[in-house]
Scaffold this active site. Sequence first.
Site, PDB file in Angstrom:
ATOM      1  N   ASP A 130     -22.251 -29.360  -0.395  1.00 30.06           N
ATOM      2  CA  ASP A 130     -22.419 -28.350   0.657  1.00 30.06           C
ATOM      3  C   ASP A 130     -21.594 -27.103   0.329  1.00 30.06           C
ATOM      4  O   ASP A 130     -20.580 -27.196  -0.376  1.00 30.06           O
ATOM      5  CB  ASP A 130     -21.899 -28.891   2.005  1.00 30.06           C
ATOM      6  CG  ASP A 130     -22.910 -29.792   2.699  1.00 30.06           C
ATOM      7  OD1 ASP A 130     -24.093 -29.805   2.321  1.00 30.06           O
ATOM      8  OD2 ASP A 130     -22.497 -30.486   3.648  1.00 30.06           O
ATOM      9  N   ARG A 182     -29.934 -25.723  -2.882  1.00 32.40           N
ATOM     10  CA  ARG A 182     -30.408 -25.637  -1.491  1.00 32.40           C
ATOM     11  C   ARG A 182     -30.077 -24.218  -1.026  1.00 32.40           C
ATOM     12  O   ARG A 182     -28.925 -23.786  -1.128  1.00 32.40           O
ATOM     13  CB  ARG A 182     -29.669 -26.637  -0.602  1.00 32.40           C
ATOM     14  CG  ARG A 182     -29.964 -26.419   0.888  1.00 32.40           C
ATOM     15  CD  ARG A 182     -28.891 -27.031   1.781  1.00 32.40           C
ATOM     16  NE  ARG A 182     -28.856 -28.461   1.703  1.00 32.40           N
ATOM     17  CZ  ARG A 182     -27.755 -29.181   1.988  1.00 32.40           C
ATOM     18  NH1 ARG A 182     -26.629 -28.591   2.319  1.00 32.40           N
ATOM     19  NH2 ARG A 182     -27.793 -30.488   1.909  1.00 32.40           N
TER      20      ARG A 182
END
Length: 312
Positions: A130, A182
Amino acid sequence: MLRSAFLYLAGQQQIFKFVRNNRLAKSFANRFVAGETLDTALAAVARLNARGITASLDLLGESVHNEAEARTAGEAYITMLDSIHGQKADANVSVKLTAMGLDISEDLCVAIVHRILQRARDYGLFVRIDMESSEYTQRTLDLFEQRLYPAYPQNVGMVLQSYLFRTFADVERAILLKARVRLCKGAYKEPETVAYPDKKDVDANYIRGMHELMLKGNYPGIATHDEAIINEAKRFAKANDIAFARYEFQMLYGVRRDLQDQLVREGHRMRVYVPFGTQWYPYLMRRLAERPANVAFLTGSVFKEMVGKRRR
Ligand SMILES: Cc1cc2nc3c(=O)[nH]c(=O)nc-3n(C[C@H](O)[C@H](O)[C@H](O)COP(=O)(O)OP(=O)(O)OC[C@H]3O[C@@H](n4cnc5c(N)ncnc54)[C@H](O)[C@@H]3O)c2cc1C
């Protein structure tokens, strides 16, 4: 203003201590968080898989304060991978480097993440790193490029945020590396020196990066609930003959479930980010910051559930 207020509240640990055992607050959190245990999260993953949706499991928790906490968080990820593998769940995991000790020592963080990646590789699973606030961007990308990705190129991917000025250059770099990205808009409170303050610029930067990743990237994750951007991704894929299997859409647990199902019905790949654990407070505050209308929405659904229970 409301966005800033919720992002400010996200950092207030005393408030979290206060709400942690409050039943009403927990009911609020349950809309966006798949419970406090791995079992509740795996049950949520099973429900998603039954809807044709894959998942990314995230153990909530951000910066840890000592080595023992970081190692415990790392071991929790090993257990998550063992369970995903054991239950043949269609899921990967998402990891925050600050939860793995980045603020304590880079070597410690890398050692913990390597152990996770090693286990992921044993099972053929994938780990997404992340992205956190901009003070971590360069360190995260450096660690990714120099110490994680070279050792586990098939098992690890990164996240880029379109609110940052720098992101298109990072997209190009990721494409050169053939790393999986992402792409999201970004969820933290950032200074105007590094991030676009206006949504229209964030969105334009998103679309620019998304086009590039869809054309040249390695299986990008298009992480957004923004229907205009999703429609643009669909249009762009069609116009450029990009097959459904070359990218996936990603959304957050509890957000736009209607759109998740619609995309699956249309044949698209859809992954949902499933956060769980006791540290749900900052995550919930960021979701409220994105859409303050969620306060009314959550209040409404919690009251409906309470009335429903009383009737039953
Ligand atoms: C799978 C996934 C992983 C993510 N990982 C990261 C990460 O690593 N780092 C990071 O900084 N951020 C991450 N994010 C969060 C992201 O940066 C945004 O903050 C968040 O997705 C909201 O932006 P949006 O693209 O949906 O667009 P927005 O412009 O914020 O929203 C577009 C529309 O989506 C709907 N919507 C958006 N958010 C909500 C919500 N909370 N509740 C209900 N409806 C909503 C509304 O209809 C809204 O009008 C991730 C998001 C997703 C989906």
